[in-house]
Design a protein around this motif. Structure first.
Motif, PDB file in Angstrom:
ATOM      1  N   VAL A  79      49.074  41.960  34.221  1.00  0.00           N
ATOM      2  CA  VAL A  79      47.704  42.116  33.841  1.00  0.00           C
ATOM      3  C   VAL A  79      46.941  42.359  35.328  1.00  0.00           C
ATOM      4  O   VAL A  79      47.232  41.406  36.147  1.00  0.00           O
ATOM      5  CB  VAL A  79      47.096  41.427  32.860  1.00  0.00           C
ATOM      6  N   TRP A  80      46.430  43.276  35.828  1.00  0.00           N
ATOM      7  CA  TRP A  80      46.188  43.617  36.980  1.00  0.00           C
ATOM      8  C   TRP A  80      45.152  44.602  37.123  1.00  0.00           C
ATOM      9  O   TRP A  80      44.987  45.241  35.828  1.00  0.00           O
ATOM     10  CB  TRP A  80      47.025  43.848  38.000  1.00  0.00           C
ATOM     11  N   LEU A  81      44.446  45.193  38.214  1.00  0.00           N
ATOM     12  CA  LEU A  81      43.053  45.417  38.166  1.00  0.00           C
ATOM     13  C   LEU A  81      43.419  46.972  38.732  1.00  0.00           C
ATOM     14  O   LEU A  81      44.292  46.467  39.803  1.00  0.00           O
ATOM     15  CB  LEU A  81      41.978  44.953  39.106  1.00  0.00           C
ATOM     16  N   ASP A  82      43.265  48.250  38.528  1.00  0.00           N
ATOM     17  CA  ASP A  82      43.850  49.809  39.162  1.00  0.00           C
ATOM     18  C   ASP A  82      43.698  50.075  40.390  1.00  0.00           C
ATOM     19  O   ASP A  82      44.036  50.558  41.324  1.00  0.00           O
ATOM     20  CB  ASP A  82      43.945  50.758  37.942  1.00  0.00           C
ATOM     21  N   ARG A  83      42.226  48.874  40.989  1.00  0.00           N
ATOM     22  CA  ARG A  83      41.868  49.141  41.955  1.00  0.00           C
ATOM     23  C   ARG A  83      41.430  47.329  42.316  1.00  0.00           C
ATOM     24  O   ARG A  83      40.749  47.218  41.507  1.00  0.00           O
ATOM     25  CB  ARG A  83      40.911  49.763  42.385  1.00  0.00           C
ATOM     26  N   SER A  84      40.626  47.237  43.394  1.00  0.00           N
ATOM     27  CA  SER A  84      40.251  46.367  44.128  1.00  0.00           C
ATOM     28  C   SER A  84      39.252  46.200  43.831  1.00  0.00           C
ATOM     29  O   SER A  84      38.582  46.922  44.983  1.00  0.00           O
ATOM     30  CB  SER A  84      41.186  45.935  45.480  1.00  0.00           C
ATOM     31  N   ILE A  85      38.605  44.979  43.485  1.00  0.00           N
ATOM     32  CA  ILE A  85      36.522  45.313  43.956  1.00  0.00           C
ATOM     33  C   ILE A  85      36.197  43.558  43.587  1.00  0.00           C
ATOM     34  O   ILE A  85      37.124  42.565  43.732  1.00  0.00           O
ATOM     35  CB  ILE A  85      36.599  45.415  41.999  1.00  0.00           C
ATOM     36  N   GLU A  86      35.104  43.412  44.423  1.00  0.00           N
ATOM     37  CA  GLU A  86      35.192  42.386  44.855  1.00  0.00           C
ATOM     38  C   GLU A  86      34.403  41.975  43.786  1.00  0.00           C
ATOM     39  O   GLU A  86      33.261  42.113  43.677  1.00  0.00           O
ATOM     40  CB  GLU A  86      34.008  41.934  45.975  1.00  0.00           C
ATOM     41  N   ALA A  87      34.209  40.436  44.630  1.00  0.00           N
ATOM     42  CA  ALA A  87      33.223  39.759  43.075  1.00  0.00           C
ATOM     43  C   ALA A  87      31.531  39.683  43.287  1.00  0.00           C
ATOM     44  O   ALA A  87      30.980  39.930  44.948  1.00  0.00           O
ATOM     45  CB  ALA A  87      33.247  38.167  42.561  1.00  0.00           C
ATOM     46  N   LEU A  88      31.122  39.578  42.622  1.00  0.00           N
ATOM     47  CA  LEU A  88      29.497  39.682  43.409  1.00  0.00           C
ATOM     48  C   LEU A  88      29.607  37.731  43.981  1.00  0.00           C
ATOM     49  O   LEU A  88      29.280  36.855  43.437  1.00  0.00           O
ATOM     50  CB  LEU A  88      28.663  39.539  42.463  1.00  0.00           C
ATOM     51  N   PRO A  89      28.424  37.686  44.897  1.00  0.00           N
ATOM     52  CA  PRO A  89      28.167  36.801  45.580  1.00  0.00           C
ATOM     53  C   PRO A  89      27.529  35.366  44.992  1.00  0.00           C
ATOM     54  O   PRO A  89      27.636  34.858  45.363  1.00  0.00           O
ATOM     55  CB  PRO A  89      27.281  37.650  46.733  1.00  0.00           C
ATOM     56  N   GLY A  90      27.188  36.075  44.064  1.00  0.00           N
ATOM     57  CA  GLY A  90      26.476  35.071  43.214  1.00  0.00           C
ATOM     58  C   GLY A  90      27.442  34.115  42.305  1.00  0.00           C
ATOM     59  O   GLY A  90      27.464  33.279  41.733  1.00  0.00           O
ATOM     60  N   VAL A  91      28.197  35.249  41.730  1.00  0.00           N
ATOM     61  CA  VAL A  91      29.630  34.666  41.110  1.00  0.00           C
ATOM     62  C   VAL A  91      30.359  33.736  42.295  1.00  0.00           C
ATOM     63  O   VAL A  91      29.621  32.139  41.378  1.00  0.00           O
ATOM     64  CB  VAL A  91      30.497  35.572  40.421  1.00  0.00           C
ATOM     65  N   THR A  92      30.423  33.809  43.287  1.00  0.00           N
ATOM     66  CA  THR A  92      31.413  32.627  43.964  1.00  0.00           C
ATOM     67  C   THR A  92      30.227  31.833  44.705  1.00  0.00           C
ATOM     68  O   THR A  92      31.147  30.296  44.560  1.00  0.00           O
ATOM     69  CB  THR A  92      31.749  33.673  44.705  1.00  0.00           C
ATOM     70  N   GLU A  93      29.608  32.153  44.773  1.00  0.00           N
ATOM     71  CA  GLU A  93      28.439  31.073  44.973  1.00  0.00           C
ATOM     72  C   GLU A  93      28.155  30.262  43.987  1.00  0.00           C
ATOM     73  O   GLU A  93      28.117  28.529  44.171  1.00  0.00           O
ATOM     74  CB  GLU A  93      27.265  31.592  45.629  1.00  0.00           C
ATOM     75  N   ALA A  94      27.997  30.610  42.500  1.00  0.00           N
ATOM     76  CA  ALA A  94      27.605  29.115  41.207  1.00  0.00           C
ATOM     77  C   ALA A  94      29.224  28.676  41.330  1.00  0.00           C
ATOM     78  O   ALA A  94      29.152  27.612  40.967  1.00  0.00           O
ATOM     79  CB  ALA A  94      27.498  30.398  39.809  1.00  0.00           C
ATOM     80  N   ILE A  95      30.911  29.380  41.254  1.00  0.00           N
ATOM     81  CA  ILE A  95      31.525  28.913  40.887  1.00  0.00           C
ATOM     82  C   ILE A  95      31.547  27.352  41.900  1.00  0.00           C
ATOM     83  O   ILE A  95      32.116  26.529  42.346  1.00  0.00           O
ATOM     84  CB  ILE A  95      32.891  29.839  41.378  1.00  0.00           C
ATOM     85  N   SER A  96      31.641  27.821  43.365  1.00  0.00           N
ATOM     86  CA  SER A  96      31.473  27.049  44.395  1.00  0.00           C
ATOM     87  C   SER A  96      30.639  25.620  44.268  1.00  0.00           C
ATOM     88  O   SER A  96      31.137  24.518  44.335  1.00  0.00           O
ATOM     89  CB  SER A  96      31.638  27.407  45.287  1.00  0.00           C
ATOM     90  N   GLU A  97      29.478  26.492  43.736  1.00  0.00           N
ATOM     91  CA  GLU A  97      28.728  24.894  43.122  1.00  0.00           C
ATOM     92  C   GLU A  97      28.406  24.376  41.941  1.00  0.00           C
ATOM     93  O   GLU A  97      28.135  23.028  41.790  1.00  0.00           O
ATOM     94  CB  GLU A  97      27.434  25.333  43.275  1.00  0.00           C
ATOM     95  N   ALA A  98      29.661  25.147  40.766  1.00  0.00           N
ATOM     96  CA  ALA A  98      29.763  24.042  39.456  1.00  0.00           C
ATOM     97  C   ALA A  98      30.378  22.484  39.376  1.00  0.00           C
ATOM     98  O   ALA A  98      31.231  22.272  40.018  1.00  0.00           O
ATOM     99  CB  ALA A  98      30.711  25.477  38.784  1.00  0.00           C
ATOM    100  N   GLU A  99      30.083  21.967  38.585  1.00  0.00           N
ATOM    101  CA  GLU A  99      30.667  20.901  38.045  1.00  0.00           C
ATOM    102  C   GLU A  99      31.764  20.838  36.962  1.00  0.00           C
ATOM    103  O   GLU A  99      32.561  19.561  36.599  1.00  0.00           O
ATOM    104  CB  GLU A  99      29.414  19.900  37.589  1.00  0.00           C
ATOM    105  N   MET A 100      31.610  21.704  36.238  1.00  0.00           N
ATOM    106  CA  MET A 100      31.855  22.388  35.335  1.00  0.00           C
ATOM    107  C   MET A 100      32.453  23.876  35.473  1.00  0.00           C
ATOM    108  O   MET A 100      31.446  24.214  35.043  1.00  0.00           O
ATOM    109  CB  MET A 100      31.931  21.720  34.106  1.00  0.00           C
TER     110      MET A 100
END
Length: 316
Positions: A157-178
């Motif tokens: 599976v893949w996406l039909d076009r490249s889309i960017e994650a919201l900055p808040g999403v990548t920030e939340a993942i980088s700060e996550a402990e789980m």
């Protein structure tokens, strides 16, 4: 200090998990939700109003709300006649707020404040993309609904076009402990998030404990015949790394419910992960509820038991 927990998925499975997690005062919850849904009310609003599909976001906001029963009735109310037939009130509210606020994420933030939810819900992206699948017979199918209708074995599976994650999403993942994946549709609710630019990269950089909650039942047209190991293998293939914990259910549905699911092309997900690098947590997590829309018994995770498992993992 609260533990920062990010959940990744969409649909009914993720909202079930959030119903339990919101009772844990030690967690700070961020739910990352997929945006490739094309079915029902969400699909119509996406096409006609050019807004991201609001259905999964709505379900998860309701799940995190304090007065869930009243809100669920209001936000999930579905019109059965007239020009609004098929639409849920919550989807229309989110679509209207998107137009008022100028963005999908701002609309969600406004609704979160109004409803005073215990956590936050983030669409993985505000950009539009469609999920594409290649099947074992070589055919490529575009769109979640069409992929499920194909009812074949998915190879990629893949996406039909490249889309960017919201900055808040990548920030939340980088700060996550789980980071918790699922439960939910393997390709169309979980992996579809991983395909968004920036998500997989943030997950791979993260030192958080990574937990996968495996589905209770296989899904027709998506994971037919899959065992636990198949689910884990596919998720790890797209993550490009191992998850630390795999949570699996040991309790089978009642014979009559299992038989009905089998007639619909679904079956119990069998456990077959004895020799694995993952830590397996296998417990009776299944419950049966009566769906108020059709009166049929549906299989769901017991959200309080599931939350208890996640809390235990957080202390390991």
């Amino acid at each position: 200090m609260k533990m920062k927990v990010v959940t990744i998925g969409g649909g009914t499975g993720l909202s079930t998990l959030l119903k339990g997690l919101k009772h844990l005062s030690s967690f700070e919850i961020t739910a990352v939700v997929s945006v490739t849904d094309e079915g029902g009310s969400s699909g119509k609003l996406r096409k006609e109003l050019n807004v991201p599909p609001p259905g999964d976001v709505r379900n998860n906001i309701v799940a995190l709300a304090e007065d869930e029963d009243l809100l669920a009735k209001l936000m999930n109310y579905r019109f059965m006649e007239g020009s609004l037939k098929g639409h849920s009130l919550g989807n229309l509210i989110i679509a209207a707020l998107t137009k008022i606020e100028g963005s999908f994420s701002e609309a969600i933030r406004t609704l979160e404040k109004v409803l005073a939810i215990k956590g936050r819900v983030l669409p993985v992206s505000e950009d539009h993309a469609r999920l594409v699948a290649r099947f074992e017979d070589g055919e490529e199918v575009v769109g979640e609904t069409n992929i499920v209708k194909k009812n074949g074995k998915i190879v990629k599976v893949w996406l039909d076009r490249s889309i960017e994650a919201l900055p808040g999403v990548t920030e939340a993942i980088s700060e996550a402990e789980m980071i918790v994946f699922g439960p939910g549709s393997l390709y169309t609710s979980i992996i579809t998030n991983v395909l968004v630019k920036g998500v997989k990269e943030a997950i791979k950089r993260s030192k958080a404990r990574k937990v996968y909650i495996c589905n209770l039942m296989t899904q027709p047209g998506e994971t037919t015949g899959y065992r636990v190991s198949d689910h884990v293998r596919e998720l790890e293939r797209y993550l490009e790394e191992k998850v630390d914990f795999v949570v699996v259910n040991t309790k089978r549905p009642s014979p009559e419910v299992l038989e009905r699911y089998r007639k619909e092309g679904s079956d119990f997900v069998e456990i077959d992960v004895e020799n694995t690098q993952n830590t397996i947590i296998a417990e009776p997590l299944l419950t049966e509820i009566v769906d108020p829309l059709d009166g049929k018994k549906k299989v769901r995770h017991d959200f309080l038991r599931l939350a208890g498992v996640i809390e235990r993992i957080s202390r390991w």
